[in-house]
Design a protein around this motif. Structure first.
Motif, mmCIF file in Angstrom:
data_model
loop_
_atom_site.group_PDB
_atom_site.id
_atom_site.type_symbol
_atom_site.label_atom_id
_atom_site.label_comp_id
_atom_site.label_asym_id
_atom_site.label_seq_id
_atom_site.Cartn_x
_atom_site.Cartn_y
_atom_site.Cartn_z
ATOM 1 N N PHE A 59 0.810 -1.209 0.000
ATOM 2 C CA PHE A 59 0.000 0.000 0.000
ATOM 3 C C PHE A 59 0.850 1.269 0.000
ATOM 4 O O PHE A 59 0.524 2.243 -0.670
ATOM 5 N N MET A 60 1.944 1.226 0.743
ATOM 6 C CA MET A 60 2.812 2.400 0.767
ATOM 7 C C MET A 60 3.354 2.670 -0.634
ATOM 8 O O MET A 60 3.400 3.801 -1.095
ATOM 9 N N LEU A 61 3.761 1.605 -1.322
ATOM 10 C CA LEU A 61 4.294 1.792 -2.677
ATOM 11 C C LEU A 61 3.207 2.309 -3.625
ATOM 12 O O LEU A 61 3.431 3.205 -4.418
ATOM 13 N N THR A 62 2.018 1.731 -3.499
ATOM 14 C CA THR A 62 0.949 2.127 -4.407
ATOM 15 C C THR A 62 0.516 3.572 -4.178
ATOM 16 O O THR A 62 0.305 4.312 -5.122
ATOM 17 N N GLY B 22 3.415 5.358 -6.366
ATOM 18 C CA GLY B 22 2.218 5.632 -7.151
ATOM 19 C C GLY B 22 1.806 7.089 -7.148
ATOM 20 O O GLY B 22 1.455 7.650 -8.182
ATOM 21 N N PHE B 23 1.862 7.712 -5.978
ATOM 22 C CA PHE B 23 1.384 9.079 -5.849
ATOM 23 C C PHE B 23 2.164 10.063 -6.723
ATOM 24 O O PHE B 23 1.561 10.803 -7.511
ATOM 25 N N PRO B 24 3.500 10.071 -6.634
ATOM 26 C CA PRO B 24 4.237 10.993 -7.510
ATOM 27 C C PRO B 24 4.001 10.733 -9.004
ATOM 28 O O PRO B 24 3.888 11.689 -9.775
ATOM 29 N N ALA C 47 2.430 13.397 -11.658
ATOM 30 C CA ALA C 47 3.113 13.805 -12.888
ATOM 31 C C ALA C 47 2.184 13.631 -14.092
ATOM 32 O O ALA C 47 2.105 14.506 -14.967
ATOM 33 N N LEU C 48 1.451 12.518 -14.100
ATOM 34 C CA LEU C 48 0.534 12.259 -15.205
ATOM 35 C C LEU C 48 -0.589 13.293 -15.220
ATOM 36 O O LEU C 48 -1.004 13.769 -16.283
ATOM 37 N N PRO D 22 -1.203 4.729 -13.194
ATOM 38 C CA PRO D 22 0.033 4.237 -12.556
ATOM 39 C C PRO D 22 -0.230 3.516 -11.238
ATOM 40 O O PRO D 22 0.300 2.429 -11.005
ATOM 41 N N GLN D 23 -1.090 4.096 -10.385
ATOM 42 C CA GLN D 23 -1.343 3.468 -9.087
ATOM 43 C C GLN D 23 -2.009 2.116 -9.258
ATOM 44 O O GLN D 23 -1.691 1.158 -8.561
ATOM 45 N N ILE D 24 -2.935 2.035 -10.209
ATOM 46 C CA ILE D 24 -3.652 0.777 -10.414
ATOM 47 C C ILE D 24 -2.710 -0.297 -10.960
ATOM 48 O O ILE D 24 -2.773 -1.446 -10.548
#
Lengths: 670, 74
Positions: A297-300, A305-307, A311-312, A357-359
């Motif tokens: 979750f932290m990575l996502t 994921g967040f940055p 950017a997108l 990206p997050q998905i």
């Protein structure tokens, strides 16, 4: 084109072989009548198509998933079988192979995992195996693709022979029974009689109902009973027919294996066992699982994921929007078209695409868990907990897959053998927070809970799981009583996932999200925008006087007690039934903003943090989306259970949001 | 009984008839039957399932089923 069916035990590398042998899917759909995924691919050499069958241990099915294979043999046409074997588990794998040979279709064998066998000190004489079975055998490394080309040529080019159908002599009683069935059928079926008879004696329900279309149930019963009695008389022992047949096969297999496999004693402790000592450890098992979830979750949401999404977002709302604006004015588009494209489509579809990206990161992790073999350990570690609520550990796997998308999650419930547990899993999987709900959380946590984004989102996922477990307990005590719960699971060795396979399975899962953005969300966005553009007073009205506003206002008072009694909120909840992520596109359109950042700023004036959390909880639980509802209907084949799945979700969402919002206010939160 | 073995202990299955029919059939699919040698790899806490190794493969079954499978220590 030649039809070749790929068949083998679960966890033998079937999917890897399929991916390596075929270039792309020709077709991905469902088996008729059931929603087990049916994959068909074209051989890279273009000479045939390969049909991927679910993994089975035997042709006598225990779960619905396995029934697909038996049905395939009884009702579909194919020219050849490609049987993949795990060389390190030759004995077990050959049980299936013998049944295939008894069926009599031409078989080619791909012998996989010779390296694993070697590390256990087992050497296999491939030529001897081929000679004993009477079919071609080729070594492959399914994961890396080594040997796959030769195997493919062998399958598509060689005139395959059906192999030795009579490798096993089952004893006089059974063999007489085979002849007797042959007489009774008298050539009326083109299925191999010996195979039909043996499956019937083993108690295969699919074969029995197939035979019932030619013979009466009484005839079949009396045949089975007379064979069984003759067997007991001849051996002087009371033994069930299926056990007799299994033992005879085992004896024949022992002979084959002893002739082809040489075993030395220099075996080392496999790495898998060392890893298992840690991840299924008494004390560490569950903490390790939770830690992995936390990292995921932290990575996502946070670290990666967040940055990326940010950017997108900047890219879409900056250069892309500017480009479209320029193109539209260059083309001389009317202001109506310009508004529709920019405020409707770009805002709606773009608002959803931002979360790609997050998905994909989330799907990547789910694929990683599936591919590495950890998923089965999760089922083992979770079984005690699941048992206490009337489910078994396997039900946890559909739920984990449901984190990606509820639809494949519900389908995965097919692997659960007991009908009651399967139904409960189907009903409860929609409570797992799927990736389409993630954009909603991402928007709200970005606006209200900047300090601990991942934790707030994690709390929602946990809430979904806890609600599911509590409801499972309630359902198993009330609606779905009876039936004992059983749990047997194979724990395949860990495998280092291969980059290509991992990407492919991530992409397979994630592309649906992108596709949805281009279809459902696109159409939804246009509709929502039109509803917000027109009103009772005419077109181009202010948002508060649009049809959308009047529609939303009808239901808004219902949501006031749970913190979001605005027409905007209720309007977006409606579109959320189509697809959860359209909640975001609707909000983008309603609040008339170019990008996520501005929308988040605006949210702060419409929601309090408490109301925002209550809103997220409601989104988490309130209704399975349209695609999920359709899948529930297909899987349960019951309108009643489908309606139930919607209604209980609505009720539980409302109650929980009410408790959280009103409770929070009592505690002085806002 | 298989369920009574401690982690790391080995046994040979003597009688499997007491186990649930479904469990028996699945174990048979895995090639585990009377005469098979098994080794308990791991026992999960709070009466959770046991992880058993046999012929190089690992399977998980519930403790209460394991308690119905007769084994002799080897």
């Amino acid at each position: 084109m030649m039809n070749i069916a790929l068949i083998g035990n679960p966890n033998t590398g079937k999917t890897s072989l399929f991916n390596n042998i075929t270039g792309s899917y020709e077709y991905v759909g469902n088996w008729s009548g059931v929603t087990v995924e049916k994959k068909v691919g074209i051989f890279k050499n273009g000479k045939g198509q390969l049909i991927d069958l679910p993994g089975v241990y035997t042709l006598n099915p225990l779960s619905k998933d396995e029934g697909v294979v038996t049905n395939f043999f009884l009702s579909e046409s194919f020219e050849k079988l490609l049987n993949i074997l795990d060389a390190s588990q030759l004995r077990r794998n050959l049980h299936l192979t013998l049944q295939l040979l008894e069926y009599g279709a031409p078989v080619t064998i791909g012998l996989n995992m010779l390296d694993v066998a070697r590390s256990r000190g087992i050497e296999i004489d491939i030529d001897k195996l081929a000679a004993l079975l009477g079919v071609s055998v080729a070594p492959v490394v399914a994961r890396s693709g080594k040997g796959v080309k030769d195997l493919a040529e062998m399958v598509t080019d060689e005139i395959a022979c059906p192999g030795k159908a009579n490798l096993v002599y089952y004893g006089k009683a059974v063999e007489d029974g085979v002849l007797e069935l042959g007489k009774m059928l008298n050539g009326r079926t083109n299925q191999p009689v010996r195979w039909l008879a043996l499956q019937l004696f083993e108690g295969n329900p699919f074969v029995r109902s197939y035979l019932e279309s030619y013979l009466s149930a009484e005839q079949l019963n009396s045949l089975v009973i007379s064979v069984s009695e003759a067997q007991n008389r001849q051996t002087g022992k009371e033994q069930a027919l299926d056990q007799v047949i299994h033992r005879k096969r085992s004896e024949a297999i022992d002979k084959i294996v002893n002739a082809v496999a040489a075993k030395s004693d220099d075996k080392k402790v496999p790495l898998t066992e060392k890893v298992d000592m840690i991840v299924t450890n008494k004390f560490l098992g569950i903490p390790i699982f939770l830690l992995l979830m936390y990292v995921m979750f932290m990575l996502t949401f946070d670290w990666l994921g967040f940055p990326l999404s940010d950017a997108l977002d900047a890219f879409l709302s900056g250069p892309v929007t500017a480009g479209i604006t320029a193109a539209l004015s260059a083309a001389g588009a009317s202001s109506f078209i310009e508004d529709l494209v920019l405020d409707g489509i770009v805002a709606g579809v773009g608002g959803v695409l931002v979360f790609v990206p997050q998905i994909f990161i989330l799907f990547f992790f789910i694929s990683l868990l599936e591919d590495s073999g950890y998923m089965a350990r999760v089922a083992l570690v979770m079984d005690r907990l699941m048992e206490s609520v009337g489910l078994n550990g396997k039900a946890f796997i559909p739920m984990m897959i449901g984190f990606g998308c509820n639809v494949p999650g519900i389908m995965a419930a097919r692997t659960i053998e007991t009908p009651k547990e399967r139904l409960m899993t189907i009903l409860l999987t929609p409570l797992m927070s799927c990736s389409a709900r993630l954009p909603v959380y991402a928007l709200f946590v970005g606006a209200f809970f900047l300090g601990n984004k991942a934790l707030v989102v994690l709390s929602l996922y946990v809430l979904g799981v806890v609600a599911a477990l509590i409801l499972a307990k309630v359902f198993s005590k009330t609606l779905l009583k009876g039936e004992t719960s059983v749990f047997v699971i194979e724990l395949p060795p860990y495998r280092l996932p291969q980059a290509r396979a991992l990407w492919r399975s991530t992409w397979d899962k994630g592309k649906g999200f992108i596709k949805k953005a281009g279809t459902f969300i696109f159409a939804g966005s246009v509709l929502i925008w039109l509803l917000s553009y027109a009103g009772p007073e005419g077109v181009n009205v202010s948002m508060d006087e649009s049809y959308l506003a009047s529609l939303g206002s009808i239901f808004a008072p219902l949501f006031a007690p749970i913190g979001f009694g605005t027409w905007q909120a209720s309007a977006s909840l409606f579109t959320g039934f189509l697809a959860k992520e359209s909640i975001i596109s609707t909000m983008n359109i309603i609040y008339f903003v170019p990008d996520e950042a501005t929308l988040q700023g605006l949210m702060a004036s419409h929601y309090t943090p408490l109301a925002a959390y209550s809103f997220m909880v409601f989104i988490l639980l309130y209704i399975p989306c349209l695609a999920t509802t359709a899948t529930i209907y297909k899987e349960t084949a019951s309108k009643r259970w489908t309606a139930f799945s919607i209604l209980y979700a609505l009720a539980i969402a409302y109650i929980l949001s009410l408790v959280i919002y009103q409770g929070g206010r009592l505690l002085g939160l806002s | 009984m298989l369920g009574k073995l401690k982690t790391g202990e080995k046994g040979r299955i003597m009688n499997i008839a007491g186990a649930d029919q479904f469990v028996r059939r699945r174990l048979l699919d895995f090639g585990i039957a009377e005469g098979s040698e098994v080794c308990v790899k791991c026992i999960l806490p709070f009466g959770g399932p046991v992880m058993v190794e046999s012929c190089g493969q690992c399977i998980g079954i519930r403790r209460k089923e394991a308690l119905r499978i007769e084994v002799e220590r080897v």
